[in-house]
Scaffold this motif. Structure first.
Motif, PDB file in Angstrom:
ATOM      1  N   ILE A 280       0.724  -1.243   0.013  1.00 14.33           N
ATOM      2  CA  ILE A 280      -0.156   0.085   0.045  1.00 14.33           C
ATOM      3  C   ILE A 280       0.916   1.270  -0.218  1.00 14.33           C
ATOM      4  O   ILE A 280       1.989   1.221   0.951  1.00 14.33           O
ATOM      5  CB  ILE A 280      -0.973  -0.028   1.280  1.00 14.33           C
ATOM      6  CG1 ILE A 280      -1.897  -1.019   1.249  1.00 14.33           C
ATOM      7  CG2 ILE A 280      -1.674   1.326   1.220  1.00 14.33           C
ATOM      8  CD1 ILE A 280      -2.915  -1.279   2.198  1.00 14.33           C
ATOM      9  N   VAL A 281       0.715   2.021  -0.953  1.00 15.74           N
ATOM     10  CA  VAL A 281       1.508   3.338  -1.064  1.00 15.74           C
ATOM     11  C   VAL A 281       0.272   4.496  -0.783  1.00 15.74           C
ATOM     12  O   VAL A 281      -0.801   4.700  -1.555  1.00 15.74           O
ATOM     13  CB  VAL A 281       1.994   3.565  -2.390  1.00 15.74           C
ATOM     14  CG1 VAL A 281       2.751   4.913  -2.338  1.00 15.74           C
ATOM     15  CG2 VAL A 281       2.924   2.458  -2.483  1.00 15.74           C
ATOM     16  N   ASP A 282       0.504   5.217   0.331  1.00 11.13           N
ATOM     17  CA  ASP A 282      -0.472   6.271   0.578  1.00 11.13           C
ATOM     18  C   ASP A 282      -0.152   7.452  -0.222  1.00 11.13           C
ATOM     19  O   ASP A 282       0.660   7.727  -0.804  1.00 11.13           O
ATOM     20  CB  ASP A 282      -0.302   6.693   2.132  1.00 11.13           C
ATOM     21  CG  ASP A 282      -0.636   5.542   3.040  1.00 11.13           C
ATOM     22  OD1 ASP A 282      -1.791   4.833   2.797  1.00 11.13           O
ATOM     23  OD2 ASP A 282       0.123   5.549   4.058  1.00 11.13           O
ATOM     24  N   PRO A 283      -1.441   8.324  -0.257  1.00 13.94           N
ATOM     25  CA  PRO A 283      -1.235   9.468  -1.110  1.00 13.94           C
ATOM     26  C   PRO A 283      -0.225  10.322  -0.697  1.00 13.94           C
ATOM     27  O   PRO A 283      -0.022  10.456   0.747  1.00 13.94           O
ATOM     28  CB  PRO A 283      -2.539  10.258  -0.895  1.00 13.94           C
ATOM     29  CG  PRO A 283      -3.470   9.062  -0.495  1.00 13.94           C
ATOM     30  CD  PRO A 283      -2.713   8.096   0.160  1.00 13.94           C
ATOM     31  N   GLY A 284       0.605  10.873  -1.467  1.00 14.19           N
ATOM     32  CA  GLY A 284       1.779  11.885  -0.954  1.00 14.19           C
ATOM     33  C   GLY A 284       3.041  11.299  -0.324  1.00 14.19           C
ATOM     34  O   GLY A 284       3.881  11.924  -0.065  1.00 14.19           O
ATOM     35  N   GLU A 285       2.653   9.799  -0.383  1.00 12.18           N
ATOM     36  CA  GLU A 285       4.069   9.265   0.124  1.00 12.18           C
ATOM     37  C   GLU A 285       5.348   8.999  -0.680  1.00 12.18           C
ATOM     38  O   GLU A 285       4.944   8.733  -1.807  1.00 12.18           O
ATOM     39  CB  GLU A 285       3.607   7.642   0.786  1.00 12.18           C
ATOM     40  CG  GLU A 285       4.728   6.935   1.394  1.00 12.18           C
ATOM     41  CD  GLU A 285       4.382   5.582   1.700  1.00 12.18           C
ATOM     42  OE1 GLU A 285       3.089   5.243   1.589  1.00 12.18           O
ATOM     43  OE2 GLU A 285       5.249   4.569   2.216  1.00 12.18           O
ATOM     44  N   LEU A 286       6.303   9.133  -0.356  1.00 11.05           N
ATOM     45  CA  LEU A 286       7.704   8.696  -0.790  1.00 11.05           C
ATOM     46  C   LEU A 286       7.967   7.263  -0.890  1.00 11.05           C
ATOM     47  O   LEU A 286       8.358   7.041   0.627  1.00 11.05           O
ATOM     48  CB  LEU A 286       8.504   9.689  -0.770  1.00 11.05           C
ATOM     49  CG  LEU A 286       9.952   9.170  -1.520  1.00 11.05           C
ATOM     50  CD1 LEU A 286       9.881   9.100  -2.915  1.00 11.05           C
ATOM     51  CD2 LEU A 286      11.199  10.361  -1.163  1.00 11.05           C
ATOM     52  N   ARG A 287       8.269   6.331  -1.518  1.00  9.18           N
ATOM     53  CA  ARG A 287       8.501   5.012  -1.138  1.00  9.18           C
ATOM     54  C   ARG A 287       9.520   4.314  -1.933  1.00  9.18           C
ATOM     55  O   ARG A 287       9.625   4.471  -3.252  1.00  9.18           O
ATOM     56  CB  ARG A 287       7.484   4.068  -1.338  1.00  9.18           C
ATOM     57  CG  ARG A 287       7.391   2.603  -1.324  1.00  9.18           C
ATOM     58  CD  ARG A 287       7.548   2.000   0.294  1.00  9.18           C
ATOM     59  NE  ARG A 287       6.473   2.563   0.913  1.00  9.18           N
ATOM     60  CZ  ARG A 287       5.838   1.559   1.319  1.00  9.18           C
ATOM     61  NH1 ARG A 287       5.816   0.284   0.885  1.00  9.18           N
ATOM     62  NH2 ARG A 287       4.432   1.946   2.149  1.00  9.18           N
ATOM     63  N   ALA A 288      10.568   3.967  -1.358  1.00 11.32           N
ATOM     64  CA  ALA A 288      11.848   3.051  -1.975  1.00 11.32           C
ATOM     65  C   ALA A 288      11.665   1.757  -2.169  1.00 11.32           C
ATOM     66  O   ALA A 288      11.017   1.092  -1.280  1.00 11.32           O
ATOM     67  CB  ALA A 288      13.025   3.707  -1.624  1.00 11.32           C
ATOM     68  N   ILE A 289      11.646   0.975  -3.285  1.00  9.95           N
ATOM     69  CA  ILE A 289      11.732  -0.311  -3.331  1.00  9.95           C
ATOM     70  C   ILE A 289      13.085  -0.958  -3.692  1.00  9.95           C
ATOM     71  O   ILE A 289      13.780  -0.507  -4.630  1.00  9.95           O
ATOM     72  CB  ILE A 289      10.687  -0.884  -4.185  1.00  9.95           C
ATOM     73  CG1 ILE A 289       9.297  -0.379  -3.614  1.00  9.95           C
ATOM     74  CG2 ILE A 289      10.544  -2.234  -4.365  1.00  9.95           C
ATOM     75  CD1 ILE A 289       8.160  -0.745  -4.387  1.00  9.95           C
ATOM     76  N   ILE A 290      13.665  -1.942  -2.938  1.00  8.95           N
ATOM     77  CA  ILE A 290      14.872  -2.419  -3.378  1.00  8.95           C
ATOM     78  C   ILE A 290      14.750  -3.918  -3.475  1.00  8.95           C
ATOM     79  O   ILE A 290      13.730  -4.470  -2.978  1.00  8.95           O
ATOM     80  CB  ILE A 290      15.926  -1.896  -2.289  1.00  8.95           C
ATOM     81  CG1 ILE A 290      15.590  -2.434  -0.745  1.00  8.95           C
ATOM     82  CG2 ILE A 290      16.230  -0.616  -2.338  1.00  8.95           C
ATOM     83  CD1 ILE A 290      16.828  -2.061   0.365  1.00  8.95           C
ATOM     84  N   GLY A 291      15.750  -4.568  -3.793  1.00  9.72           N
ATOM     85  CA  GLY A 291      15.631  -6.150  -3.812  1.00  9.72           C
ATOM     86  C   GLY A 291      16.728  -6.632  -4.726  1.00  9.72           C
ATOM     87  O   GLY A 291      17.145  -5.730  -5.789  1.00  9.72           O
TER      88      GLY A 291
END
Lengths: 366, 245, 531, 411
Positions: free
Chosen positions: B27-38
């Protein structure tokens, strides 16, 4: 290019472009003079023969076809190997009109039915022949039928994301299937013999200098109109989206453009132009037959564009005129060897001149 | 009206028996900055493909606000306000920098409107602003084909900005950039994130640290760990995956 | 008693006119058999009507001297000089002494004589020492429709030991009984024929139906019984025809499946490579003419030759031109179209525009009869076998050889393959040569069923592309299933739609299918396919 | 051997177009008379038409050796219409308007003739058309030296129904789907009906050009023949499709004694590509066979062998028709003392010539030649054994009485 293009950094290309623009204008004017020169006395040095007028008229129609192909291939990257089919369908629409106009002057004197229907034992006109006695209807059909076919084939293909060579192969199969179908006598289109022996168009007998000049100017007007239309389109944002589709189709999708709609638009428009070219071609050459659907014809038309230089519009015209002039000349001068020359030209241009003759001129101009 | 958020639940993608995504929820909230690594093959790009409609999930729900993304094609999803920047910068080589940005500019997207499109003063100004931002003002009339790799990255970011999306998906934005440019990018993304959601996929952990955001770790198509960069870096499962057994 | 079948009223009136004459001859026969031979002989030098009559008399006489004469007549090696009939060895057929051959000319016959000849020869050869000749003789007698054959056939059946010949003789006997005068014998014939499953037997019965109104019911039963078996036979034959068409498509498409399916090169000159293969077959055959014992083997010899010729042409094309255009498939398409034009015209100038004759070896001719009366043509069968062989070899080459391994490596990842020391340029050239060579081999097979002319290839190019795309690009099994599927589909549609519409329908079906499944029947799935 | 000829032809073409003065014995005076040659040298029809190009060139060379026509040299202008019908019209216009040809020999297919017809009529040119065709045409600018349906199709079917032909009662009409087979079969059906053969005993089937898979159709013919009546095939199959058709006939074991097949478009040239052993006895109907005996044909064959420098190349019916047309045109020009089209046309009517077929043929006012009909059976060597000839040359009925609409015909 449109004014929206940023002003900086493009100055280098301008003189060459102006020269080119001037050359096109002069070429069109010269072409417009041809039929007039046909009226000079036979001993005049400037007299142009009937043959030249007729054959140039034919090339003009081919040039429109090339333009249509360039719009789809050169700008949107849609390589159709079935454009000959749209051209031929337009031709058939006009041919049907011309056949209806023969009226009771046919060999068997039937007031309505064309000769081939009479001796194949038709009792009445098939429903799809109705209305073709009206010129506007025939012209409309010359646009609607190719457009509709392009819409159906294009919609199904573009929606399924059939691109590149796959689309080429499908369109090739389309024109091949149509050729086989039109060869059938039971289709009601005269089978292999197609339509010939036309008498008149718009009340003017066809086999006269005047009629040929009229058709010539009509073709020239179509060419000029198509050129203006195509140039306008490629100058707008629509044109730039098409180029974007050509270079990176999926990226365009992620920008929110419906690639299917854009491709379909340009493909249908291109088919309509090809249909109109075919419609003018038929009275000029005096025959339409399923041979026009032959896959080789479509490939050749694409090669004109490649020879001239694709994605430039002018290149398409240049290619259509030069290849066909060469072909006309060689089939008389070297009837056994012309295929070598023409085939060799196709090979040489695709391998050594990827940007065609236009590319050659441009690099010479720089 | 509040901005929509991204909601993925139980998403699986199977290619020929190979599970690229396995019951992934995010879930990514409105206005959120999310990094995804792997690590490679963790399913990062496949996840982006699912969100943007390039790949249909075999199972699961993907929603953006009220919209069901699994039923839409790429163009509709983009028009919902989801923009994507690819790992390998993809710009239109034959078009100029200016024209590339013009195409991305938020405006009616149907062929007819494009045919009748005329560039207004306001739109021109927006394009110029973005060119300023991405440092390409001087190259406005150059075809994209002659830009350097870094400039192409910037141009693509610029196109993303022109789209004015509510959710930005950014795949390895700083590959091929100098340290200075990397910093600049991080700042830019942080700034954007205030008004819209941003999902960044990146290998460069320094850059992820600079983003200062929540981090999601993917492994073999499933969510392995989630939290701040420090939490994640100390998670033994993450360490195992990255350093090997 | 009638000498020939009298199925139609017209024939009957004619027969009744000459019947008295024939009857006289018949009664005269036992008394003066030798004279009958000499009497009949000069008739062979006469007009067609006289010839036919003479042939019948010679056949009926059962004279041993008649056989070489009739054989020579059938092979058109019999000559005549005036009314003297001369055997191929130059002797007078009547006296056995050397004849005056100056000014002698070949005795020409027409279908009517040929028909009589078949019956006469058949009867004389029923006692031949070779089973094949006896079989053919039974077949001839079956068609000659003469009640006179009943006795010789019965005798022959009693002696016969080979089952397939015996079976054939029994059928011939039934056919002969059908025109017998005695009703009981006739009924016997009808019953036996009713158990056959051939169109010929059916035709004979229907012919007899018109002549024997009193036996209509029995004949109808027999015909219905044949028909019930014919339905199955026809379905089986349609299937075979479909597979046969499919095998032709498979052959034509296999090379493309490599060059297009594996390498992504659109070679519009592919059809011309097929044509080169067919012309190679012709050249090899002409070269073999000088060595008579080699001639029957010229076709098998052509296979490697055609592979080499087309393969070399392919290598030249790839190294010389195509490699400059990798990554630009559309340009390759246009360029190879030009190459095709050149190749076609070059062959036209070198060999002439006319068709060239490529002979079929004897083992490829004729019909193979399977149980249930299913007839399949030998050459088509060979083409099917050949196409499967070629497919098998191709699969083996790709899966089992070093070259195949390198090829697959280059296709999957050119750069990695190069870093591992594979010479990618060489692999490209070899792969293209291999695909072109396959086209050449297809040409050998096509020389057996189609024209060997410069236009040979043009007719197959579109179908080949459709097969590859339909089957799934990059999948050879897909090509096999696609080709066979399209072949059978075409043959199933053909009877009720006609040959033209069947072709159109198949094309439309493929186009629609590809819209539904753009990657064809056997699509490569997964990430590799997305690239 | 062959490249020799083509090179020469190419040179002739070059010479014609560039109007190079040829090295020839002196001719009396006047510009050369131009003879146009409008036959496809590439594309699908090249297979048939190149031999006709060579025939015309042979005739021109021969006539020049004899001192030309009216003391003027003949000059051949060869073009390649490439089996492309609009190109035929274009090339016709070029021959007439640019090269100013006095006469043109050309065309094979009906559609090519239909394509050039308006051009010849508009520019008042003169075309000699040498191939058998469906009739239903008569242009004042064309002389038709091939057969009309009554000079080929009907006598052939009559023969099949006669005693020597096997007394056929059931006829399978197989053809390529275009106007010649359609019209011919329509005429034949009407004729057969008039002879008491019901429609149920007639099978009609059409295939596309270049059809190569005949398995289904041949087995359907076999089935059609299985109805207990003597059956025959009448084939109007065109060009390339014949080789696979005959191969299939041979392979399915259809012998001429059982189901004879008579063809109207298969001559020596077509048989050259087939192994004829299994086909012995199948028939063709023409107005000329290479195997015709007699002085005129011997001379014709020698002329051809000398010109083509090969004794392997065959002669055939359209070549003979070209030869006959050419000779007649020379006679007419000499009679009219002009190459003017109108004068030559008048002079053509009633021209007589001893043709290679061994009969005296006369040009009628209907622009068609009277011709004998011959039926030949295929022999093992690819030649025809002539089994029937009409006693005299038969005048052409280009408007068939079996087509009812001809009653309403104009003019």
């Amino acid at each position: 290019m449109s004014a929206t293009t940023a002003p900086a950094g493009t100055t280098r290309g301008i003189p060459a472009r102006q020269i080119l623009r001037g050359a096109i204008l002069i070429a069109i004017l010269l072409l417009a003079l041809l039929p007039l020169l046909n009226h000079l006395p036979a001993d005049s040095a400037f007299r142009v023969s009937d043959f030249t007028v007729a054959v140039t008229g034919k090339w003009i129609c081919y040039a429109v076809l090339a333009l249509a192909i360039d719009l789809a291939w050169g700008y949107a990257g849609i390589l159709s190997l079935g454009h000959g089919a749209f051209f031929a369908l337009g031709g058939y629409a006009m041919g049907m009109h011309l056949m209806r106009l023969i009226g009771p002057r046919g060999v068997y004197g039937h007031p309505v039915l064309p000769d081939f229907m009479v001796f194949l034992g038709y009792r009445e006109l098939p429903w799809y022949w109705l209305g073709f006695d009206h010129f506007p209807y025939a012209i409309l059909m010359a646009m609607v039928v190719p457009g509709l076919l392009a819409f159906v084939v294009g919609y199904l293909s573009f929606r399924s994301r059939i691109t590149g060579v796959y689309f080429s192969i499908i369109t090739q199969a389309m024109t091949y299937a149509l050729m086989l179908a039109f060869f059938r006598n039971d289709m009601g289109f005269g089978g292999n013999n197609g339509f010939t022996d036309f008498k008149q168009l718009l009340g003017v007998p066809l086999n006269t200098q005047g009629a040929r000049a009229g058709l010539f100017y009509a073709a020239l007007a179509l060419l000029a109109g198509s050129l203006v239309l195509c140039r306008h389109i490629v100058g707008t944002k629509l044109g730039r989206v098409l180029v974007a589709v050509r270079d990176a189709e999926s990226r365009v999708r992620f920008l929110g453009y419906s690639v299917t709609a854009f491709k379909l638009t340009v493909f249908v428009l291109s088919a309509v132009l090809a249909g109109l070219a075919g419609a003018l071609y038929v009275p000029l050459v005096g025959i339409i037959n399923p041979g026009e659907f032959a896959p080789g014809n479509s490939i050749e038309a694409v090669i004109w564009v490649a020879v001239g230089g694709r994605g430039t519009l002018i290149g398409a015209l240049l290619g259509a005129f030069s290849v066909n002039a060469l072909k006309t000349w060689l089939t008389s001068v070297a009837p056994d060897l012309w295929l070598f020359v023409l085939g060799g030209l196709f090979v040489a241009v695709t391998v050594f001149l990827p940007r065609g003759l236009i590319g050659l001129f441009r690099s010479a101009a720089k | 009206m509040s901005k929509p958020g991204l909601y993925m639940d139980g998403v699986s993608v199977v290619f020929d028996g190979f599970r690229a995504l396995n019951n992934l929820s995010l879930i990514v909230d409105p206005g959120e900055l999310r990094a995804i690594i792997g690590p490679n093959g963790a399913g990062k790009t496949t996840m982006m493909d699912v969100i943007t409609g390039k790949t249909r999930p075999t199972a699961g729900t993907v929603r953006f606000g009220d919209a069901d993304l699994t039923r839409m094609d790429e163009a509709r999803i983009a028009n919902l306000g989801i923009g994507r920047k690819f790992q390998k910068p993809t710009v239109f080589d034959a078009l100029t920098v200016f024209e590339n940005l013009e195409l991305a500019l938020k405006a009616p997207r149907d062929p007819w409107s494009c045919l009748r499109w005329a560039l207004g003063g306001e739109a021109r100004k927006r394009i110029e602003t973005v060119m300023e931002e991405i440092g390409l003002s001087a190259r406005a009339g150059d075809p994209a084909a002659i830009l350097s790799h870094g400039q192409r990255q910037w141009l693509e970011i610029g196109m993303l900005l022109m789209q004015d999306p509510d959710l930005l998906l950014v795949d390895e934005p700083v590959a091929g950039m100098t340290d200075q440019e990397t910093e600049h990018t991080a700042a830019l993304l942080r700034r954007i994130a205030g008004t819209r959601s941003v999902v960044v996929v990146e290998h460069d952990l320094e850059f992820v640290r600079a983003l200062n955001s929540r981090v999601t770790v993917l492994h073999e198509g499933t969510l392995l760990s989630e939290g701040s960069i420090d939490t994640v870096q100390n998670d033994p499962r993450v360490i195992e995956v990255y350093l090997g057994r | 008693m009638e000498k020939r079948a009298a199925g139609q009223p017209a024939a009957r009136t004619i027969m009744t006119r000459i019947l008295p004459l024939l009857l006289v001859l018949l009664f005269a026969l036992p008394a003066a058999a030798q004279d009958a031979f000499l009497d009949a002989l000069p008739g062979l030098a006469g007009g067609f009507g006289t010839q036919a009559e003479a042939v019948e008399r010679l056949g009926a006489g059962g004279d041993a001297r008649a056989l070489p004469v009739l054989r020579a007549l059938s092979d058109s090696t019999l000559r005549k000089n005036g009314s003297t009939v001369i055997l191929p060895d130059g002797t007078d057929a009547a006296t056995g002494r050397p004849a005056d051959t100056a000014g002698a000319e070949t005795v020409r016959i027409n279908n009517r004589v040929r028909s009589a000849l078949r019956g006469a020869l058949g009867r004389l050869q029923l006692v031949s020492a070779h089973a094949d000749e006896r079989y053919a003789a039974a077949d001839s007698v079956f068609r000659s429709r003469s009640a006179d054959n009943v006795a010789p056939l019965e005798a022959a059946i009693a002696r016969e030991s080979v089952p397939r010949v015996k079976e054939r003789q029994q059928l011939a006997l039934a056919a002969s009984r059908l025109v017998a005068a005695d009703a009981a014998v006739k009924r016997q014939g009808i019953a036996t024929l009713g158990e056959a499953s051939s169109e010929d037997a059916r035709a004979l019965l229907l012919e007899a139906r018109a002549a024997n109104p009193d036996m209509t019911a029995e004949i109808d039963r027999a015909v219905a019984s044949i028909d019930s078996r014919l339905t199955f036979k026809r379905a089986a034959e349609t299937l075979f025809q479909g597979l046969s068409l499919g095998s032709v498509l498979l052959l034509a498409a296999l090379g493309l499946a490599i060059t297009f399916g594996v390498m992504g090169v659109i070679n519009m000159a592919h059809g011309e490579f097929v044509m080169l293969g067919a012309y190679t077959t012709f050249v090899v055959q002409e070269a073999c003419r000088g060595i008579p014992w080699l001639l029957p083997w010229s076709l098998p010899l052509s296979v490697p030759a055609a592979f080499l010729v087309a393969g070399l042409a392919g290598t030249a094309l790839e190294r010389g031109l195509i490699r400059h255009l990798y990554g630009r498939p559309l340009e390759t398409l246009l360029m190879t179209f030009g190459v095709g034009m050149i190749l076609q015209q070059a062959v036209r100038l070198a060999f002439g525009a006319q068709n060239r004759e490529v002979l079929s070896p004897a083992w490829m001719q004729g019909i193979l009869s399977l149980p249930g009366g299913i007839n399949i043509t030998q050459n088509r069968l060979w083409v099917i076998v050949f196409s499967l062989l070629v497919l098998g070899l191709t699969l083996a080459a790709i899966r089992l050889t070093r070259f195949g391994l390198e090829m697959r490596a280059v296709v999957q990842n050119r750069r990695t393959a190069a870093t591992m020391g594979i010479r990618t340029g060489r692999v490209d050239a070899l792969t293209f040569a291999f695909g072109s060579g396959l086209a050449g081999m297809a040409g050998v097979a096509l020389s057996q069923i189609d024209n060997v002319s410069p236009n040979l290839g043009t007719g197959y190019i579109i179908d080949s592309f459709m097969v590859v795309v339909f089957g799934g690009v990059g999948s050879l099994i897909g090509t096999l299933v696609g080709a066979m599927g399209l072949g059978v589909l075409n043959k199933v549609i053909e009877p009720w739609a006609g040959a033209v519409l069947a072709k159109v329908a198949v094309l439309v079906i493929i186009m629609l299918f590809i819209q539904r499944r753009p990657r064809g029947l056997f699509a490569l799935k997964g990430r590799a396919a997305e690239a | 051997m062959n490249s020799n000829i083509t090179r020469r032809a190419a040179l002739a073409g070059l010479g014609g177009a560039l109007a190079l003065p040829a090295i020839r014995p002196a001719f009396a005076q006047g510009a050369p008379i131009k003879v146009g040659v409008l036959h496809s040298l590439s594309g699908t029809m090249a297979i048939s038409e190149t031999a006709l190009r060579d025939t015309v060139l042979m005739m021109v060379e021969d006539q020049n050796k004899k001192g030309g026509v009216m003391g003027r040299r003949l000059e051949a202008v060869v073009v390649d219409p490439a089996s492309n019908w609009p190109l035929f019209a274009e090339k016709a216009r070029e021959l007439l308007a640019v090269s100013k040809c006095d006469v043109v020999f050309g065309c094979w297919t009906s559609v090519s003739r239909k394509s050039v017809l308006p051009v010849f009529e508009e520019l008042n040119g003169l075309l000699f058309y040498p191939v058998q065709y469906e009739g239903e045409e008569q242009s004042k600018n064309v002389f038709y030296t091939g057969a009309a349906p009554n000079q080929q199709a009907i006598p052939a079917v009559e023969y099949l129904m006669g005693k020597d032909g096997g007394e056929a009662k059931r006829i399978a009409l197989l053809g390529t789907d275009y106007v010649y087979p359609r019209t011919t079969n329509r005429i034949l059906r009407a004729y057969l009906n008039s002879k008491g053969i019901a429609d149920a005993d007639i099978m009609e089937e059409y295939t596309p050009f270049g059809h190569s898979d005949w398995q289904g159709i041949v087995s359907r013919v076999k089935r059609f023949a299985g109805e207990g009546k003597k059956t025959a095939i009448v084939s109007t199959i065109n060009g390339d499709a014949n080789v696979p058709f005959y191969r299939e006939l041979g392979n399915q074991g259809i012998k001429a004694e059982d189901i004879p097949c008579v063809a109207f478009s298969v001559g020596e040239e077509e048989l050259a590509g087939i192994d004829t052993k299994p086909l012995v006895g199948h028939l063709a109907a023409w107005n000329y066979f290479m195997s015709v005996e007699g002085a005129p044909n011997t001379a014709f064959k020698k002329m051809w062998a000398d010109y083509i420098k090969s004794d392997k190349r065959v002669t055939n019916d359209p070549m003979e028709a070209t030869y006959t047309g050419f000779r007649m045109w020379v006679q007419a020009v000499e009679k009219a003392k002009s190459t003017g089209v109108d004068a030559v046309r008048e002079a053509m009517y009633g021209q007589k010539i001893m043709a290679p077929c061994g009969y005296e043929e006369v040009m009628g006012t209907n622009h068609h030649l009277s011709k004998p009909v011959m039926i030949g059976e295929v022999m093992e060597n690819g030649q025809f054994n002539i089994v029937y000839k009409t006693p005299n040359a038969i005048p052409a009925e280009n408007w068939s009485p079996f087509i009812p609409e001809n009653k309403n015909r104009r003019g």
